[in-house]
Design an enzyme around this catalytic site. Structure first.
Site, PDB file in Angstrom:
ATOM      1  N   CYS A  71       0.831  -1.207   0.000  1.00  0.00           N
ATOM      2  CA  CYS A  71       0.000   0.000   0.000  1.00  0.00           C
ATOM      3  C   CYS A  71       0.868   1.261   0.000  1.00  0.00           C
ATOM      4  O   CYS A  71       1.792   1.394   0.810  1.00  0.00           O
ATOM      5  CB  CYS A  71      -0.905   0.001   1.229  1.00  0.00           C
ATOM      6  SG  CYS A  71      -1.973   1.448   1.336  1.00  0.00           S
ATOM      7  N   CYS A  77      -2.064   5.810   6.926  1.00  0.00           N
ATOM      8  CA  CYS A  77      -3.419   5.368   7.228  1.00  0.00           C
ATOM      9  C   CYS A  77      -3.404   4.624   8.559  1.00  0.00           C
ATOM     10  O   CYS A  77      -2.436   3.924   8.882  1.00  0.00           O
ATOM     11  CB  CYS A  77      -3.911   4.461   6.102  1.00  0.00           C
ATOM     12  SG  CYS A  77      -5.353   3.474   6.491  1.00  0.00           S
ATOM     13  N   CYS A  80      -3.871  -0.686   8.600  1.00  0.00           N
ATOM     14  CA  CYS A  80      -2.964  -1.838   8.661  1.00  0.00           C
ATOM     15  C   CYS A  80      -1.750  -1.555   9.543  1.00  0.00           C
ATOM     16  O   CYS A  80      -1.249  -0.433   9.592  1.00  0.00           O
ATOM     17  CB  CYS A  80      -2.493  -2.210   7.260  1.00  0.00           C
ATOM     18  SG  CYS A  80      -3.823  -2.693   6.151  1.00  0.00           S
ATOM     19  N   CYS A 157      -7.779   0.606  -2.069  1.00  0.00           N
ATOM     20  CA  CYS A 157      -7.183  -0.009  -0.885  1.00  0.00           C
ATOM     21  C   CYS A 157      -6.873  -1.461  -1.206  1.00  0.00           C
ATOM     22  O   CYS A 157      -7.747  -2.185  -1.698  1.00  0.00           O
ATOM     23  CB  CYS A 157      -8.146   0.081   0.296  1.00  0.00           C
ATOM     24  SG  CYS A 157      -7.631  -0.894   1.745  1.00  0.00           S
ATOM     25  N   GLN A 284     -19.558 -11.048   8.369  1.00  0.00           N
ATOM     26  CA  GLN A 284     -18.101 -11.141   8.447  1.00  0.00           C
ATOM     27  C   GLN A 284     -17.450 -10.602   7.170  1.00  0.00           C
ATOM     28  O   GLN A 284     -17.927 -10.864   6.062  1.00  0.00           O
ATOM     29  CB  GLN A 284     -17.674 -12.593   8.661  1.00  0.00           C
ATOM     30  CG  GLN A 284     -18.205 -13.223   9.936  1.00  0.00           C
ATOM     31  CD  GLN A 284     -17.453 -12.772  11.176  1.00  0.00           C
ATOM     32  OE1 GLN A 284     -16.589 -11.909  11.117  1.00  0.00           O
ATOM     33  NE2 GLN A 284     -17.791 -13.342  12.315  1.00  0.00           N
ATOM     34  N   TYR A 311     -25.811 -14.093  21.445  1.00  0.00           N
ATOM     35  CA  TYR A 311     -25.219 -13.010  20.646  1.00  0.00           C
ATOM     36  C   TYR A 311     -25.126 -13.480  19.189  1.00  0.00           C
ATOM     37  O   TYR A 311     -24.097 -13.365  18.547  1.00  0.00           O
ATOM     38  CB  TYR A 311     -23.857 -12.602  21.206  1.00  0.00           C
ATOM     39  CG  TYR A 311     -23.877 -12.397  22.701  1.00  0.00           C
ATOM     40  CD1 TYR A 311     -24.312 -11.198  23.254  1.00  0.00           C
ATOM     41  CD2 TYR A 311     -23.503 -13.432  23.569  1.00  0.00           C
ATOM     42  CE1 TYR A 311     -24.371 -11.023  24.633  1.00  0.00           C
ATOM     43  CE2 TYR A 311     -23.561 -13.263  24.942  1.00  0.00           C
ATOM     44  CZ  TYR A 311     -23.990 -12.059  25.464  1.00  0.00           C
ATOM     45  OH  TYR A 311     -24.056 -11.905  26.818  1.00  0.00           O
ATOM     46  N   ASP A 381     -20.658 -15.398  20.708  1.00  0.00           N
ATOM     47  CA  ASP A 381     -19.815 -14.616  19.801  1.00  0.00           C
ATOM     48  C   ASP A 381     -20.157 -13.146  20.024  1.00  0.00           C
ATOM     49  O   ASP A 381     -20.836 -12.518  19.220  1.00  0.00           O
ATOM     50  CB  ASP A 381     -20.068 -15.037  18.351  1.00  0.00           C
ATOM     51  CG  ASP A 381     -19.127 -14.356  17.358  1.00  0.00           C
ATOM     52  OD1 ASP A 381     -18.276 -13.558  17.805  1.00  0.00           O
ATOM     53  OD2 ASP A 381     -19.256 -14.615  16.149  1.00  0.00           O
ATOM     54  N   CYS A 408     -13.570 -11.606  18.415  1.00  0.00           N
ATOM     55  CA  CYS A 408     -12.685 -10.801  17.573  1.00  0.00           C
ATOM     56  C   CYS A 408     -11.744  -9.963  18.427  1.00  0.00           C
ATOM     57  O   CYS A 408     -11.024  -9.105  17.911  1.00  0.00           O
ATOM     58  CB  CYS A 408     -13.504  -9.907  16.639  1.00  0.00           C
ATOM     59  SG  CYS A 408     -14.564  -8.720  17.503  1.00  0.00           S
TER      60      CYS A 408
END
Length: 460
Positions: A71, A77, A80, A157, A284, A311, A381, A408
């Site tokens: 990138c 940015c 990442c 991107c 997702q 959830y 989750d 996550c």
């Protein structure tokens, strides 16, 4: 040590957000975009007591795991953090962080049985959320710089496919022709178009423009025609919506999303489950990974009388876990998500599945009481903040035969597991895995399975 000092630093390790840490003159110095083992030159940006933060100037002794980022705005940015590493090194980092976080946050000694890498380390995201601003009279698109509301402009991107570039181009042309101005996110909070929100799955595109104008978009037909021209060489179904958001908050969408033109939902399938997505539906972002994660969950809940998916969101995992041989419940607080789950239920053969809209802390005791004497597996989750302390205590008291935790955010997952294991020591860790849903970033998805050391009917 003081601001603007330039030092040479040996990087000893990486933190959870992928910042390197080294020591110099009694200071612990943190610097991003480095790899453990490297020697670097750093400009100090902040120093206090025995802690300092720095900006990378030069890598004088690079790691063999260092690569050139793909990138052009990498490091500017705020997205990442790992694109300077080989993908193998990224997976190693995520494995090591999982082990470290589980120990530090939860007191849990655990190493993942599986580290699952993304088949597509780039161009894997099916969703684009992009702030829009105005610069020198023209619309500007990009991501926020780290810890700021200043936008780093981009035309594309590398985490998204070519579809995202075409969307950005079409919206840019539309705003110029229609006289729509970008929104000032950092200062005045004035302007028209605040965000692009788009989803692209199986050659279907849902685009929502978030506008600060109470009357909505000025010329939606123009935007739709520009999108058609951009995608004329591929058979893409296009849907256009708008969401009005006049608040000064950081929330992206307004209270409602209004369909304007084209398709209103994406109809597709994943992991054998048919689904229908609205513009605001949660889904997702990495389709090449989450199906494997869900199959892993399924493999660890196969033998149970009752399955509860708390959830449960829009219910794709719930439907996947459903079986004619057991009662399955999806429990979700968000009514819109439950409505999506009911649509998915209609599209799939799940005769013994029930979706329940409500608070899991109230519904779980009712379901366990209803199924007293049966083996119950509980799957959760939750969102990034994890489970509440009350919910952790509840799970320890309900004592499911098996407890499957998908997350996550390994930090809150580790905290919650530590609470549950402390309250109910008869749980043992049966399995754990790390799934790289988010290559090039410091984030990942993790799965931990707890089961009772000895199952006793009296526990029910």
């Amino acid at each position: 040590m003081k601001q603007d000092d330039i030092i040479t630093l040996k990087i000893e390790a990486l933190t959870a957000d992928a910042s390197g840490i080294g020591h110099s003159d009694g200071y612990a110095v943190f610097v991003p975009y480095v790899i453990a083992g490297e020697t670097v030159r750093v400009k100090i940006t902040y120093a206090k007591k025995n802690v300092a933060y720095g900006k990378l100037l030069e890598v004088t002794e690079p790691s063999p795991q260092r690569v050139a980022p793909e990138c052009p705005v990498y490091g500017k940015c705020g997205g990442c953090r790992l694109s300077h590493m080989t993908y193998e090194a990224q997976l190693g980092f995520k494995r090591d962080q999982f082990v470290s976080i589980m120990k530090k946050n939860g007191g849990v000694d655990i190493a993942p049985d599986l580290v699952f890498g993304s088949p597509e380390p780039f161009r894997y995201r099916n969703k684009l959320v992009l702030p829009v601003s105005q610069f020198k009279g023209r619309p500007e698109f990009g991501f926020y710089a780290e810890n700021s509301r200043n936008i780093v402009p981009i035309g594309e991107c590398p985490l998204h496919g070519n579809w995202a570039k075409l969307v950005i181009s079409a919206v840019s042309e539309y705003m110029t022709e229609a006289g729509e101005r970008g929104y000032d996110h950092a200062k005045t909070h004035k302007g028209d178009i605040r965000h692009i929100s788009a989803r692209f799955i199986d050659d279907s595109l849902l685009l929502t423009l978030v506008t600060n104008n109470p009357s909505g978009l000025k010329n939606p037909k123009l935007l739709y025609s520009l999108l058609e021209k951009k995608f004329k060489d591929s058979p893409v179904k296009i849907g256009l919506s708008e969401s009005i958001n006049t608040s000064d908050s950081g929330v992206i969408l307004g209270k409602t999303v209004r369909h304007l033109l084209g398709i209103s939902r994406i109809e597709s399938s994943a992991a054998g489950i048919r689904f229908s997505l609205a513009p605001s539906s949660f889904f997702q972002v990495n389709g090449s990974v989450f199906g494997s994660l869900y199959e892993d969950v399924l493999a660890h809940v196969a033998k149970t009388d009752v399955l509860i998916d708390a959830y449960s969101g829009i219910g794709i995992l719930t439907a996947m876990l459903s079986s004619p041989d057991r009662d399955t419940y999806g429990v979700e607080l968000n009514p819109e998500a439950t409505r999506d789950a009911d649509e998915i239920l209609k599209l799939n053969n799940c005769p013994r599945q029930t979706n329940i809209n409500g608070d899991a802390t109230k519904i779980l005791p009712e379901l366990f009481e209803k199924n007293r004497g049966k083996s119950v597996t509980l799957v959760v989750d939750p969102v990034r903040k994890g489970l509440s302390e009350e919910t952790c205590g509840l799970i320890s008291r309900l004592k499911p035969e098996k407890f499957v935790y998908v997350s996550c955010n390994a930090a809150t997952q580790a905290r919650d597991l530590g609470r549950i294991l402390t309250n109910y020591p008869d749980f043992r860790i049966e399995y754990s895995a790390v799934y790289d849903q988010f290559p090039q970033t410091a984030s990942s998805e993790s799965l931990v399975v707890l089961s009772r050391k000895q199952f006793r009917p009296s526990d029910l």
